[in-house]
Design an enzyme around this catalytic site. Structure first.
Site, PDB file in Angstrom:
ATOM      1  N   ASN A 131      43.574  41.018  29.576  1.00  0.00           N
ATOM      2  CA  ASN A 131      42.951  40.429  30.751  1.00  0.00           C
ATOM      3  C   ASN A 131      42.586  38.986  30.450  1.00  0.00           C
ATOM      4  O   ASN A 131      42.358  38.619  29.300  1.00  0.00           O
ATOM      5  CB  ASN A 131      41.693  41.201  31.162  1.00  0.00           C
ATOM      6  CG  ASN A 131      41.179  40.695  32.493  1.00  0.00           C
ATOM      7  OD1 ASN A 131      41.880  40.788  33.499  1.00  0.00           O
ATOM      8  ND2 ASN A 131      39.999  40.108  32.513  1.00  0.00           N
ATOM      9  N   GLU A 194      47.564  38.157  34.969  1.00  0.00           N
ATOM     10  CA  GLU A 194      47.133  36.780  35.225  1.00  0.00           C
ATOM     11  C   GLU A 194      48.170  35.742  34.815  1.00  0.00           C
ATOM     12  O   GLU A 194      48.459  34.801  35.557  1.00  0.00           O
ATOM     13  CB  GLU A 194      45.815  36.476  34.497  1.00  0.00           C
ATOM     14  CG  GLU A 194      44.589  37.135  35.109  1.00  0.00           C
ATOM     15  CD  GLU A 194      44.374  38.566  34.675  1.00  0.00           C
ATOM     16  OE1 GLU A 194      45.163  39.077  33.844  1.00  0.00           O
ATOM     17  OE2 GLU A 194      43.422  39.187  35.168  1.00  0.00           O
ATOM     18  N   ASP A 241      23.975  30.373  40.058  1.00  0.00           N
ATOM     19  CA  ASP A 241      25.256  30.885  40.517  1.00  0.00           C
ATOM     20  C   ASP A 241      25.744  30.222  41.802  1.00  0.00           C
ATOM     21  O   ASP A 241      25.135  29.281  42.264  1.00  0.00           O
ATOM     22  CB  ASP A 241      25.223  32.413  40.618  1.00  0.00           C
ATOM     23  CG  ASP A 241      26.566  32.958  40.128  1.00  0.00           C
ATOM     24  OD1 ASP A 241      27.610  32.463  40.574  1.00  0.00           O
ATOM     25  OD2 ASP A 241      26.567  33.858  39.282  1.00  0.00           O
TER      26      ASP A 241
HETATM   27 MN    MN Z   1      42.159  40.760  35.565  1.00  0.00          MN
END
Ligand code: MN
Length: 418
Positions: A131, A194, A241
């Protein structure tokens, strides 16, 4: 295009502002940067770049398409491109023991309490599944970071899997990568895809090379290799954030660094929390996901995550309606595509969705409140929404499209051409 290649191109075009004044990484850079692309050449003697993708214009430039083609480019590419594994990388110019105090890691705001890495792409792999995604990383020592892992997202799932076996999760934190790959890792794609998406968007295979710990990463300015400890937790936060408020302190995992690689005279990339680059990377990747979902139920023309909605909470979806039901279906499809979305407005294709006044015009003239506003209480949204309780809140869909049978009542009068 490489990270440096992109910056060189922007410099040639006169779009790269260089700030040579010596600045401290503590508050001074974040107080100076503003909304425009900026290269700070002396932050405690190091280089820091910010806002490389802080506008649709810059994103279009990185993708190599005109601004109004971003959505069609993104929505037409599948995350199935080939990647190319290479042996060497300019990233290996300098290899040394970890010492985070050597990097110009910024402390952004007075309530932060620690420097944070904000543009670090955490690449992880466990049992053959990889990932890559950006996580905020709080500096807690010269070779240690606290990492915010949002629950049930891909990195968290890999961390949990490793934890079940009592094993650390190997990671490589990659800073300063080509902007298209940066955008690709910010997009929610199927697990492990990705870099394939990055290749698809680039139109050519992106190059990956292997770190000491086996993680395969793209060329970068700086790489921090290490692992996430299976059980140790520390306080993470407070941190600003996307909604420009402080997120709470949580117990989060610890990253131990084992090795650092970087370019000579590396350019450190930082995202300003709640700044436009942060918003663009959080929000625009949802536009093609929404586009493709709405396409299943209506003739969708365009999708925009709006700046006023922090590029995250609000979407405007433009459709060419052929049946009155389609607007409601488009609302449901939009919420299905972006689970954190709070409000969506569906408009016709005569509305300029980049113009907030035109969107308001559609609401003013085409909405009947008791018929066109759909309210969904007690549903899962975003923990970032201040009005949610642990992410449970209310969503609203507004059908601001014309009634097809009474189009004559709603259509704007064509202006005479002279
Ligand atoms: Mn991912």
């Amino acid at each position: 295009m490489s990270f440096r290649g992109f910056l060189d191109k922007l410099k040639t075009e006169g779009k790269l502002r260089e700030i040579k004044k010596p600045l401290s990484p503590v508050y001074e850079v974040s107080a100076t940067v503003g909304k425009e692309l900026a290269l700070f050449t002396n932050v405690n003697g190091s280089k820091v770049v910010m806002n490389i993708l802080a506008s649709r214009e810059l994103l279009a430039e990185a993708l190599g398409v005109p601004q109004d083609r971003i959505i069609s480019h993104l929505s037409s590419r599948q995350p199935e491109g080939e990647v190319k594994i290479v042996k060497d990388s300019p990233t290996k110019e300098i290899i040394e023991k970890p010492d985070l105090s050597k990097l110009p890691i910024l402390t952004h705001f007075e309530g932060d309490g620690a420097p944070y890495i904000t543009a670090g792409v955490v690449v992880s792999e466990y049992e053959g599944v990889m990932n890559a995604s950006i996580h905020r990383l709080r500096v807690i020592g010269k070779d240690r970071l606290a990492v915010r892992l949002v629950e049930f997202r891909h990195t968290y799932n890999l961390y949990k899997k490793a934890q079940e076996n009592g094993e650390p999760l190997p990671v490589a934190i990659v800073i300063g990568i080509d902007p298209v790959t940066l955008f690709a890792v910010s997009t929610r794609v199927p697990e492990g895809k990705e870099f394939n998406y990055a290749s698809a968007l680039s139109g050519e295979p992106i190059e990956l090379f292997e770190c000491e710990n086996g993680i395969k990463i793209p060329h970068a300015e700086i790489v921090l290799e290490g692992y996430i400890h299976p059980t140790e937790l520390v306080d993470e936060g407070p941190f600003v954030d996307i909604s420009d408020r402080y997120d709470i302190i949580r117990k989060q995992p610890v990253v131990y660094l084992t090795n650092v690689m970087n370019r000579r005279d590396p350019i450190y990339h930082a995202l300003l929390p709640a700044g436009s680059e942060h918003h663009i990377l959080m929000g625009i990747p949802y536009e093609p996901l929404i586009f493709n979902e709405v396409k299943k139920v209506a003739d969708v023309k365009n999708v925009v995550m709006t700046p006023g909605g922090c590029y995250y909470f609000h979407a405007v979806v433009q459709i060419h309606k052929t049946n009155d039901d389609e607007a409601k279906h488009a609302i449901d499809a939009t919420f299905a595509a972006h689970k954190s979305l709070k409000h969506v407005i569906i408009v016709d294709d005569d509305i300029n969705i980049f113009d907030p006044n035109d969107i308001e015009f559609a609401i003013a003239t085409r909405v009947k409140g008791d018929e066109d506003i759909y309210i969904y209480p007690n549903v899962r949204g975003s923990t970032l929404d201040p009005r949610s309780e642990n992410g449970i809140g209310t969503k609203v869909g507004i059908d601001a499209t014309m009634e097809l049978s009474k189009k004559w009542k709603f259509q704007r009068v064509p202006k005479p051409k002279v």
